[in-house]
Each structure stands twice: as structure tokens, then as C-alpha cells.
Design an enzyme around this catalytic site. Structure first.
Site, PDB file in Angstrom:
ATOM      1  N   LYS A  65      23.119  -2.589  15.170  1.00  0.00           N
ATOM      2  CA  LYS A  65      22.271  -2.570  14.171  1.00  0.00           C
ATOM      3  C   LYS A  65      19.672  -2.507  14.442  1.00  0.00           C
ATOM      4  O   LYS A  65      19.702  -1.768  14.085  1.00  0.00           O
ATOM      5  CB  LYS A  65      21.620  -3.852  12.860  1.00  0.00           C
ATOM      6  CG  LYS A  65      23.451  -3.965  12.104  1.00  0.00           C
ATOM      7  CD  LYS A  65      23.121  -5.330  11.262  1.00  0.00           C
ATOM      8  CE  LYS A  65      24.205  -5.444  10.320  1.00  0.00           C
ATOM      9  NZ  LYS A  65      24.032  -6.434   9.785  1.00  0.00           N
ATOM     10  N   ASP A 101      20.631  -4.585   3.951  1.00  0.00           N
ATOM     11  CA  ASP A 101      20.455  -5.741   3.752  1.00  0.00           C
ATOM     12  C   ASP A 101      19.614  -6.937   2.795  1.00  0.00           C
ATOM     13  O   ASP A 101      19.837  -7.656   1.884  1.00  0.00           O
ATOM     14  CB  ASP A 101      20.758  -6.821   5.212  1.00  0.00           C
ATOM     15  CG  ASP A 101      21.908  -6.695   5.907  1.00  0.00           C
ATOM     16  OD1 ASP A 101      23.172  -5.699   5.272  1.00  0.00           O
ATOM     17  OD2 ASP A 101      21.929  -6.329   6.674  1.00  0.00           O
TER      18      ASP A 101
END
Ligand code: NAP
Length: 286
Positions: A65, A101
Site C-alpha cells: 500500500k 479506505d
């Protein structure tokens, strides 16, 4: 056919294919969503190959990520603030990074007014950064309208408090920090567990909820198990609770729209949630 997928190392545990394929089938879209195990040494090549492979994009999971940021052509402002991407979209041959997210947290917290007190975030990893970014930019819900500006104070508690301070500094968010065993303030309106504590296989989260007022909300990002001891205790005290699937499905929906150009059919959430909590789906999903 429009295809996307998820890259990670390992990636076999990811339930993102279940979610995206479920929505593709519901909408009758001629598309697919695959799982691509990509070793960290191959991350750059894998990402740069997306346009040639004809993929619409990929979700990016552990451990890529943060590292993925270095290989993208553009990064949207929310992802840049968080310092991590979980979604890479191919746009006119260019790789564009997003952090859905943050969208997932915003959706999970829709309708919760935090203006009257403090938001306490437990943890200082990638998920906590998404939570603080979402809280910072204000909570805009799918159905709740714009509630931007409802910004109570933020307190980040982490095993290593210096990491908590770094989260606030990197995101430009005003707030305070402390160790994880700091007693919860009595003016807490929202408590968020963004540590891995309470997850299947991880130690339990030891926290005293007694100081929380009856109006507080408790949000646990952990979704395996779905009913964490934290949520069970909060519910027993009559507090409002939000579980980890709210964010998981929300972040996937934001990615789905970018990959397939269609809104995820959220009227089927109950059926999707049942699939995700089925006994074969107890491993971490993203
Ligand atoms: P991460 O970057 O590895 O961060 C882990 C966090 O947990 C850190 O704050 C770490 O503290 C803390 N921690 C780990 N073990 C601990 C221990 N034994 N005692 C005290 N603190 C401990 O992980 P992440 O990506 O942020 O994920 C955190 C959680 O969120 C996981 O449970 C993950 O499954 C969940 N999550 C859920 C969603 C969703 O959609 N619902 C999305 C993303 C993540 P230190 O900084 O001190 O190491």
C-alpha cells in the site's frame, strides 16, 4: 470484458474477488476480478504492466500500500495525505492512485455527529491513517448529506505514541496522542479501534469502556470476527456500534465504481454481508 483484481503478497486470503464478482453478477456486467500474487520485488513491473494487460485497475493490499506510491503517475489528494494507496486505476494509460479506505470510513461513519466531543482513534498504522484522514475531511455519507465541518477533537492512542504523533503531523490534523493504555476521556463521542488487536489470532484489545457516555459510538475496523469483544461490550452497555464490514464494503464500492464505471448495487448488502461472514470467509479480507 472489463477486468480488475487485487495484488498482494500473499493474496490468497483476499475476499475482494468475492465482493466484486458478487456485484458484477448482480449488475450483469461482462467483467471479472482476479487475484494476483505479486512479490515486493516485482511490484513496479506488475503495476506498469496493467495498461498492456488491459486491466481497468487493481486493489493493492499488504504489503504494497505504501510502496505502490512510487510507481504511479498520479495520486489523488486523499491518498497522498494518507501516504498509501489501496486502489490503482488505469486512466488513458496512466496509473492513478486512490485510497478508498478513506471512503470506506466516511461511509461507515455517516450520520454520526462528532462535533460534541472527542474522537479517539486506537492505532497508528495504515488503517488508522485512513480513519484520521476521513475524520479530518469531515464525514460525508451516502444518504446523510454533507456534514462537513463536524470536527471534534482527535486523540490518537497507540502502543508506540510517537507513531500516533506522526499520523497527526503527516495528515495536518490537530489533536493529541498518548499510549494505548490511556484512560478514555469522558467526552469521547466516537471510539475507533484501528489496531489489529481483537482480530482472530491476535491478542485481545484490553480497554475499559466505563468512562464512555451513553451517547458514544464504538467502531471496530476488525471484521474477523465480526462481533469483536469490543463491540459486544459496547453493545452490552447500550452504545451504538459500527462493525468492520461497513468499511470493508464501503471501500470496495468506491473502487468498484472506478473500475467498472457503475455504482455497486448496495441494495444487496445484506446478502453480501452473509456471504462474507460465512464460515469459509473468516480470514482477513483485504
Ligand atoms: P498496521 O499498519 O500493521 O497497524 C497495526 C496497528 O496495530 C498499529 O497501530 C500497531 O501498533 C497496532 N498493534 C499491532 N499489534 C499490537 C499489539 N500486540 N499491541 C498493541 N498494538 C498493536 O495494520 P493496518 O493495516 O493499519 O490494520 C489494522 C487493523 O485494521 C487490522 O485488524 C485490519 O484487518 C483492519 N482493517 C480493516 C479494514 C476494513 O475495511 N474493515 C481495512 C483496513 C484494515 P504499533 O504502531 O505500536 O506497532
Amino acid at each position: 470484458m472489463r477486468s480488475a483484481g487485487v495484488i498482494g503478497w500473499p493474496v490468497a486470503h483476499s475476499r475482494s474477488p468475492l465482493i466484486h464478482r458478487f456485484w458484477l453478477a448482480k449488475l450483469g456486467i461482462d467483467g471479472d476480478y482476479g487475484r494476483f500474487p505479486v512479490h515486493p520485488d516485482g511490484l513496479r513491473d506488475a503495476l506498469r504492466a496493467l495498461p498492456a494487460l488491459g486491466l481497468a485497475g487493481v486493489n493493492v493490499t499488504v504489503p504494497h500500500k505504501v510502496a505502490a506510491l512510487a510507481h504511479l503517475d498520479r495520486v489523488d489528494p486523499a491518498a497522498a495525505r494518507v501516504g498509501a494507496v489501496n486502489t490503482v486505476v488505469v486512466a488513458d494509460g496512466a496509473l492513478v492512485g486512490h485510497n478508498t479506505d478513506v471512503d470506506g470510513v466516511i461511509e461507515a461513519l455517516a450520520g454520526i455527529d462528532r462535533s460534541a466531543g472527542r474522537t479517539v482513534v486506537l492505532g497508528a498504522g495504515g488503517a488508522a491513517r485512513a480513519v484520521v484522514a476521513a475524520v479530518h475531511q469531515g464525514v460525508r455519507g451516502r444518504d446523510a448529506g454533507d456534514v462537513r465541518g463536524r470536527r471534534g477533537e482527535v486523540l490518537v492512542l497507540n502502543r508506540d505514541p510517537t507513531r500516533g504523533a506522526a499520523v497527526l503531523a503527516d495528515l495536518g490534523t490537530a489533536g493529541t496522542t498518548g499510549p494505548l493504555d490511556t484512560p478514555l476521556p469522558a467526552d469521547t463521542v466516537l471510539l475507533v479501534n484501528a489496531t489489529s488487536l481483537g482480530m482472530t489470532g491476535a491478542p485481545p484489545l484490553a480497554i475499559d469502556l466505563t468512562p464512555l457516555p451513553p451517547t458514544a459510538t464504538v467502531f471496530d475496523l476488525v471484521y474477523a470476527p465480526l462481533e469483536t469483544p469490543l463491540l459486544a461490550t459496547a453493545r452490552a452497555r447500550g452504545l451504538r456500534t459500527v462493525d468492520g464490514l461497513a468499511m470493508l464494503i464501503g471501500q470496495a464500492a468506491a473502487a468498484f465504481a472506478r473500475f467498472y464505471g457503475a455504482a455497486a448495487p448496495r441494495e444487496h448488502d445484506a446478502e453480501l454481508r452473509a456471504l462474507l461472514v460465512a464460515p469459509t470467509s473468516t480470514k482477513p479480507l483485504v
